[in-house]
Design a protein around this motif. Structure first.
Motif, PDB file in Angstrom:
ATOM      1  N   ALA A 331       0.832  -1.203   0.000  1.00  0.00           N
ATOM      2  CA  ALA A 331       0.000   0.000   0.000  1.00  0.00           C
ATOM      3  C   ALA A 331       0.870   1.258   0.000  1.00  0.00           C
ATOM      4  N   ALA A 332       1.931   1.236   0.806  1.00  0.00           N
ATOM      5  CA  ALA A 332       2.853   2.374   0.830  1.00  0.00           C
ATOM      6  C   ALA A 332       3.570   2.511  -0.508  1.00  0.00           C
ATOM      7  N   GLY A 333       3.921   1.373  -1.098  1.00  0.00           N
ATOM      8  CA  GLY A 333       4.575   1.394  -2.400  1.00  0.00           C
ATOM      9  C   GLY A 333       3.671   1.946  -3.491  1.00  0.00           C
ATOM     10  N   GLN A 334       2.386   1.615  -3.437  1.00  0.00           N
ATOM     11  CA  GLN A 334       1.436   2.121  -4.423  1.00  0.00           C
ATOM     12  C   GLN A 334       1.334   3.636  -4.336  1.00  0.00           C
ATOM     13  N   GLU A 335       1.322   4.138  -3.111  1.00  0.00           N
ATOM     14  CA  GLU A 335       1.257   5.600  -2.926  1.00  0.00           C
ATOM     15  C   GLU A 335       2.517   6.260  -3.488  1.00  0.00           C
ATOM     16  N   LYS A 336       3.677   5.651  -3.221  1.00  0.00           N
ATOM     17  CA  LYS A 336       4.936   6.216  -3.727  1.00  0.00           C
ATOM     18  C   LYS A 336       5.004   6.142  -5.254  1.00  0.00           C
ATOM     19  N   LEU A 337       4.487   5.065  -5.819  1.00  0.00           N
ATOM     20  CA  LEU A 337       4.470   4.906  -7.275  1.00  0.00           C
ATOM     21  C   LEU A 337       3.749   6.079  -7.930  1.00  0.00           C
TER      22      LEU A 337
END
Length: 396
Positions: A331-337
């Motif tokens: 989820a954090a990675g999706q936001e950073k993406l």
């Protein structure tokens, strides 16, 4: 097949041969006549445990100039001199080694070694470009001490790094196309350090192993690779142009310069998110056991800056190192993406005993188009190829 051309670096090919044979490979050595002036036939025979093929006339009934190339799984030429590169590019077949190069239907790897002026000459650069356009992997030579007192670009890469590149090609197989030929790939690796005073810094645990693995894999797939390394103590990967940096700002400047015109930028480094607001010019003294207060400021987000200015067609790969469990990390990675405007992001869980410095990594690759690849624990070399597979998909 190990081809050896006539340069002083021929003696280093003995170590490469030892590494190839000790890892279980059967190696036939094909030295040029000039190479035998540097290292004799008996040395090659003793180290390989195989007869040494030196000309097209010996055992002519076995047609060695055709058979040797056809039977090879990989041809490595180390050192590859300017003369050998020129003859290979022109398709000449005036000795056994050039005949092998013409008949081989397997991957071919050249490790050049010559003086700087010879490497930089337009004729050599044109020959290298010709060979690379045919899908042949030509490593960039290393920078260092050359013959005599000369120093510069043209030194044979270290045998261990040539061996690593050879292993990458063998693992990909004879039918695996060098799918990054003609592409320029920028890779970052390691962890930045932000100085507090002349002896202390803020840093992180990143070893640079994953970034170096990506650089090696990209070289083996035919790319021109610029590797920007922050505080990494690993051997220089053969074939990559290495730029060393220390701080996040130095990393930023180097990446922005290298990314101009690059086909892909892979941000595997771990830049420090914060730095001291002020650098103290002399060592901070401990006074009565009282710790000083350290004021921090935020460093620029390099990947986000690249994403905001990304030219059409360039592929940007970001990394998200998270200490949360997998789904929260994703989820954090999706936001950073989304925030970094990257095409792909590699999400992994990190910690004292996870990922940093390890030989294996477990990751999820997310794409801006909504794809999700959940990967099992892999060696960092294997994960590097999985990441590059996704980059190649974006090119297509």
């Amino acid at each position: 097949m190990l081809g050896v051309a006539g340069g002083i670096a021929a003696y280093k090919a003995c170590e490469l041969l030892r590494q190839l044979t000790e890892s279980g490979h059967q190696v036939r050595v094909v030295p040029t006549a000039a190479a035998l002036s540097f290292v004799g036939e008996a040395t090659w025979a003793a180290l390989s445990g195989q007869p040494v093929s030196t000309d097209v006339w010996t055992d002519a009934h076995e047609v060695p100039h055709v058979r040797l190339g056809r039977e090879a799984d990989l041809v490595v030429v180390a050192p590859a001199t300017a003369d050998l590169l020129a003859r290979a590019a022109a398709g000449l077949a005036d000795d056994l080694l050039t005949n092998v190069l013409l008949t081989a239907r397997c991957p071919i790897l050249f490790a050049p070694a010559m003086h700087t002026e010879m490497w930089e000459h337009p004729a050599t650069q044109a020959n290298v470009a010709t060979l690379r356009s045919r899908g042949i992997v030509v490593l960039e030579p290393a920078v260092g001490r050359l013959t005599g007192a000369d120093t510069g670009k043209g030194r044979l890469p270290e045998p261990a790094e040539i061996f690593a590149a050879a292993v990458r090609l063998l693992r990909r197989g004879a039918d695996a196309a060098p799918d990054l030929v003609g592409r320029h790939v920028v890779v970052t690796a390691g962890g930045t350090r932000e100085p507090i005073d002349p002896v202390r810094f803020i840093g992180n645990r990143s070893s640079g192993k994953q970034g170096y693995a990506i650089a090696r894999a990209a070289v083996a797939r035919g790319a021109k690779v610029t590797l920007v390394a922050a505080n990494v103590g690993l051997p220089d990967p053969a074939g990559a142009d290495l730029v060393r940096v220390e701080t996040t700002e130095q990393l930023r400047q180097a990446v922005l310069a290298a990314a101009s015109g690059a086909d892909a930028v892979i941000m595997a480094a771990a830049p420090a998110d914060f730095r001291p607001a002020e650098f103290v010019a002399s060592k901070i003294k401990k006074v009565d056991g009282v710790a000083p207060t350290l004021e921090l400021v935020t460093n620029p987000d390099i990947a986000a800056e690249l994403g905001a200015a990304k030219p059409a067609g360039q592929v940007l790969v970001a990394f998200a190192a998270e200490t949360a469990d997998l789904e929260r990390a994703v989820a954090a990675g999706q936001e950073k993406l989304l925030r970094k405007r990257a095409d792909l992001i590699v999400v992994n869980e990190v910690g004292v005993d996870k990922t940093f410095g390890a030989e294996h990594n477990q990751a999820v690759i997310l794409g801006a188009d909504g794809i999700r690849y959940t990967l099992p624990e892999l060696s960092k070399d294997d994960l590097a190829d999985r990441i590059l597979d996704r980059v190649v998909d974006r090119f297509a």
